[in-house]
Design a protein around this motif. Structure first.
Motif, PDB file in Angstrom:
ATOM      1  N   PRO A   1       0.814  -1.216   0.000  1.00  0.00           N
ATOM      2  CA  PRO A   1       0.000   0.000   0.000  1.00  0.00           C
ATOM      3  C   PRO A   1       0.851   1.272   0.000  1.00  0.00           C
ATOM      4  CG  PRO A   1      -0.815  -1.572   1.616  1.00  0.00           C
ATOM      5  CD  PRO A   1       0.503  -2.100   1.139  1.00  0.00           C
ATOM      6  N   VAL A   2       0.389   2.269  -0.741  1.00  0.00           N
ATOM      7  CA  VAL A   2       1.084   3.550  -0.817  1.00  0.00           C
ATOM      8  C   VAL A   2       1.251   4.158   0.577  1.00  0.00           C
ATOM      9  CG1 VAL A   2       0.921   5.931  -1.650  1.00  0.00           C
ATOM     10  CG2 VAL A   2       0.386   4.043  -3.186  1.00  0.00           C
ATOM     11  N   ALA A   3       0.225   4.031   1.410  1.00  0.00           N
ATOM     12  CA  ALA A   3       0.287   4.620   2.749  1.00  0.00           C
ATOM     13  C   ALA A   3       1.443   4.051   3.558  1.00  0.00           C
ATOM     14  CB  ALA A   3      -1.031   4.392   3.489  1.00  0.00           C
ATOM     15  N   TYR A   4       1.707   2.750   3.429  1.00  0.00           N
ATOM     16  CA  TYR A   4       2.822   2.152   4.160  1.00  0.00           C
ATOM     17  C   TYR A   4       4.161   2.573   3.551  1.00  0.00           C
ATOM     18  CZ  TYR A   4      -0.391  -1.046   6.612  1.00  0.00           C
ATOM     19  OH  TYR A   4      -1.381  -1.580   7.397  1.00  0.00           O
ATOM     20  N   ILE A   5       4.184   2.737   2.243  1.00  0.00           N
ATOM     21  CA  ILE A   5       5.427   3.116   1.563  1.00  0.00           C
ATOM     22  C   ILE A   5       5.881   4.508   1.980  1.00  0.00           C
ATOM     23  CG2 ILE A   5       6.509   3.578  -0.683  1.00  0.00           C
ATOM     24  CD1 ILE A   5       4.596   1.474  -1.886  1.00  0.00           C
ATOM     25  N   ILE A   6       4.939   5.450   2.030  1.00  0.00           N
ATOM     26  CA  ILE A   6       5.319   6.820   2.387  1.00  0.00           C
ATOM     27  C   ILE A   6       5.140   7.098   3.883  1.00  0.00           C
ATOM     28  CG2 ILE A   6       4.718   7.615   0.070  1.00  0.00           C
ATOM     29  CD1 ILE A   6       2.262   9.001   1.301  1.00  0.00           C
ATOM     30  N   GLY A   7       4.499   6.154   4.588  1.00  0.00           N
ATOM     31  CA  GLY A   7       4.351   6.290   6.033  1.00  0.00           C
ATOM     32  C   GLY A   7       3.303   7.286   6.476  1.00  0.00           C
ATOM     33  N   GLU A   8       2.373   7.638   5.587  1.00  0.00           N
ATOM     34  CA  GLU A   8       1.378   8.651   5.933  1.00  0.00           C
ATOM     35  C   GLU A   8       0.095   8.451   5.133  1.00  0.00           C
ATOM     36  OE1 GLU A   8       2.635  12.808   6.978  1.00  0.00           O
ATOM     37  OE2 GLU A   8       1.444  13.302   5.212  1.00  0.00           O
ATOM     38  N   ARG A   9      -1.026   8.823   5.752  1.00  0.00           N
ATOM     39  CA  ARG A   9      -2.313   8.800   5.056  1.00  0.00           C
ATOM     40  C   ARG A   9      -3.172   9.935   5.605  1.00  0.00           C
ATOM     41  NH1 ARG A   9      -4.963   4.786   2.082  1.00  0.00           N
ATOM     42  NH2 ARG A   9      -6.977   5.562   1.393  1.00  0.00           N
ATOM     43  N   GLU A  10      -3.854  10.632   4.740  1.00  0.00           N
ATOM     44  CA  GLU A  10      -4.736  11.704   5.194  1.00  0.00           C
ATOM     45  C   GLU A  10      -6.099  11.134   5.555  1.00  0.00           C
ATOM     46  OE1 GLU A  10      -6.859  15.216   2.889  1.00  0.00           O
ATOM     47  OE2 GLU A  10      -4.771  15.746   3.267  1.00  0.00           O
ATOM     48  N   PHE A  11      -6.645  11.604   6.680  1.00  0.00           N
ATOM     49  CA  PHE A  11      -7.978  11.202   7.125  1.00  0.00           C
ATOM     50  C   PHE A  11      -8.630  12.410   7.770  1.00  0.00           C
ATOM     51  CE2 PHE A  11     -10.971   9.615  10.299  1.00  0.00           C
ATOM     52  CZ  PHE A  11     -11.701   8.688   9.561  1.00  0.00           C
ATOM     53  N   TRP A  12      -9.829  12.756   7.319  1.00  0.00           N
ATOM     54  CA  TRP A  12     -10.547  13.922   7.851  1.00  0.00           C
ATOM     55  C   TRP A  12      -9.660  15.172   7.739  1.00  0.00           C
ATOM     56  CZ3 TRP A  12     -15.615  13.471   8.790  1.00  0.00           C
ATOM     57  CH2 TRP A  12     -16.273  14.525   9.428  1.00  0.00           C
ATOM     58  N   SER A  13      -8.902  15.262   6.647  1.00  0.00           N
ATOM     59  CA  SER A  13      -7.964  16.359   6.366  1.00  0.00           C
ATOM     60  C   SER A  13      -6.799  16.421   7.351  1.00  0.00           C
ATOM     61  CB  SER A  13      -8.693  17.716   6.343  1.00  0.00           C
ATOM     62  OG  SER A  13      -9.667  17.736   5.316  1.00  0.00           O
ATOM     63  N   LEU A  14      -6.597  15.354   8.123  1.00  0.00           N
ATOM     64  CA  LEU A  14      -5.476  15.296   9.063  1.00  0.00           C
ATOM     65  C   LEU A  14      -4.403  14.358   8.503  1.00  0.00           C
ATOM     66  CD1 LEU A  14      -7.483  14.739  12.375  1.00  0.00           C
ATOM     67  CD2 LEU A  14      -6.634  16.918  11.498  1.00  0.00           C
ATOM     68  N   PRO A  15      -3.144  14.812   8.429  1.00  0.00           N
ATOM     69  CA  PRO A  15      -2.078  13.916   7.978  1.00  0.00           C
ATOM     70  C   PRO A  15      -1.675  12.974   9.105  1.00  0.00           C
ATOM     71  CG  PRO A  15      -1.178  16.070   8.516  1.00  0.00           C
ATOM     72  CD  PRO A  15      -2.664  16.173   8.711  1.00  0.00           C
ATOM     73  N   LEU A  16      -1.939  11.679   8.931  1.00  0.00           N
ATOM     74  CA  LEU A  16      -1.662  10.705   9.979  1.00  0.00           C
ATOM     75  C   LEU A  16      -0.478   9.819   9.604  1.00  0.00           C
ATOM     76  CD1 LEU A  16      -5.277   9.466  10.800  1.00  0.00           C
ATOM     77  CD2 LEU A  16      -3.976  11.251  11.964  1.00  0.00           C
ATOM     78  N   LYS A  17       0.400   9.618  10.547  1.00  0.00           N
ATOM     79  CA  LYS A  17       1.489   8.669  10.349  1.00  0.00           C
ATOM     80  C   LYS A  17       0.897   7.261  10.464  1.00  0.00           C
ATOM     81  CE  LYS A  17       6.150   7.573  11.956  1.00  0.00           C
ATOM     82  NZ  LYS A  17       7.230   7.905  12.923  1.00  0.00           N
ATOM     83  N   VAL A  18       1.275   6.376   9.543  1.00  0.00           N
ATOM     84  CA  VAL A  18       0.772   5.007   9.559  1.00  0.00           C
ATOM     85  C   VAL A  18       1.948   4.039   9.544  1.00  0.00           C
ATOM     86  CG1 VAL A  18      -1.353   5.634   8.364  1.00  0.00           C
ATOM     87  CG2 VAL A  18       0.593   4.815   7.040  1.00  0.00           C
TER      88      VAL A  18
END
Length: 282
Positions: free
Chosen positions: A71-88
């Motif tokens: 998943p892209v989110a794991y590759i870059i270590g981040e995902r946006e949720f509710w306009s909040l940048p979250l570390k994943v």
């Protein structure tokens, strides 16, 4: 061969499309932004800018990981949720847009129900942090079984400067002091059946199985939470679940049999049953 931003994006999009990505152009752009450490607007402003060898190598490495399905989110270590940048991280589920529907419904109920809010199975902290950002005067508590998730959610709260939320480690209500009451209890628990074929497809192949799968046709954790939540809800408080698209009827039945009232299932943005909620009157 030209290695401009435009050429790199086109080549990567073709490669990702061939690998089976359902959003190859978006994936390519997000990964290139990460490799360049630039915002999305940079790609469109400077399409003829040439990538140096280090940038190209970094992009190629990221691309190789995505081609394998990571998943892209794991590759870059981040995902946006509710306009909040979250570390994943791979220790947590990747926050998904459908879960924002749970946040919307919780905010709706919170408007008429004063008191603290509990998020069970918090993962990255996405739900609790979204609610904390919208309800700065309310106290939020998030709980997760895994220490890695609790640490990650805490880190996200600090990065976002949200001081009205606390994250605890434990199994469901275990770390909550007896007698504590909440206005709302929200949860996106494991709800996928163990034999579901989707577990071998797409991003979920890389996500923690314990956060996805539940026994009893995917309903075991929902039953446990629904039962125990009655000891932690204040009079008139609400319990809200995210669940599978085909579980609305089953979850309504669980809540109604346990004495919850005003039980209703709400649909997600795709028109699928996604959130069921009920009110508990003492």
């Amino acid at each position: 061969m030209s290695n401009t931003i435009d050429a790199a994006l086109k080549a990567a999009t073709s490669q990702l499309a061939a690998s089976g990505s359902t959003s190859p152009a978006i994936d390519a752009a997000v990964l290139l932004c990460h490799a360049l450490q630039k915002p999305r607007s940079y790609l469109f402003t400077w399409p003829d800018k040439t990538l140096d060898s280090a940038q190209q190598q970094s992009f190629d490495t990221l691309l190789e990981r995505r081609v394998t399905g990571e998943p892209v989110a794991y590759i870059i270590g981040e995902r946006e949720f509710w306009s909040l940048p979250l570390k994943v991280s791979p220790s947590t589920l990747i926050p998904r847009p459908d879960t924002e529907r749970l946040v919307e419904l919780a905010l709706d109920k919170a408007a008429d129900c004063a008191g603290d809010i509990l998020d069970l199975g918090t993962g990255t902290g996405a739900i609790a942090l979204a609610l904390a950002s919208e309800l700065p005067q309310r106290r939020l508590v998030g709980v997760d079984l895994r220490g890695e998730a609790q640490a990650l959610a805490t880190e996200n709260s600090k990065r976002l400067n949200l001081s009205n939320v606390t994250f605890l480690q434990g199994s469901w209500f275990e770390p909550i002091t007896d007698g504590t009451k909440f206005a709302l209890i929200v949860s996106n628990p494991p709800y996928i059946e163990e034999s579901d074929p989707h577990l071998t497809q797409g991003d979920v192949r890389f996500e923690p199985i314990s956060a996805l799968v539940a026994k009893d046709n995917g309903l075991a954790d929902i039953k446990t939470i629904s039962d125990k939540a009655r000891d932690y809800l204040q009079n008139g408080g609400w319990l809200l679940f995210e669940h599978g698209y085909d579980q609305g009827n089953a979850v309504r039945t669980i809540l109604e049999q346990l004495g919850y009232s005003r039980v209703v299932t709400e649909k997600d943005y795709a028109g699928q049953d996604r959130v069921t909620l009920g009110q508990y009157q003492l």
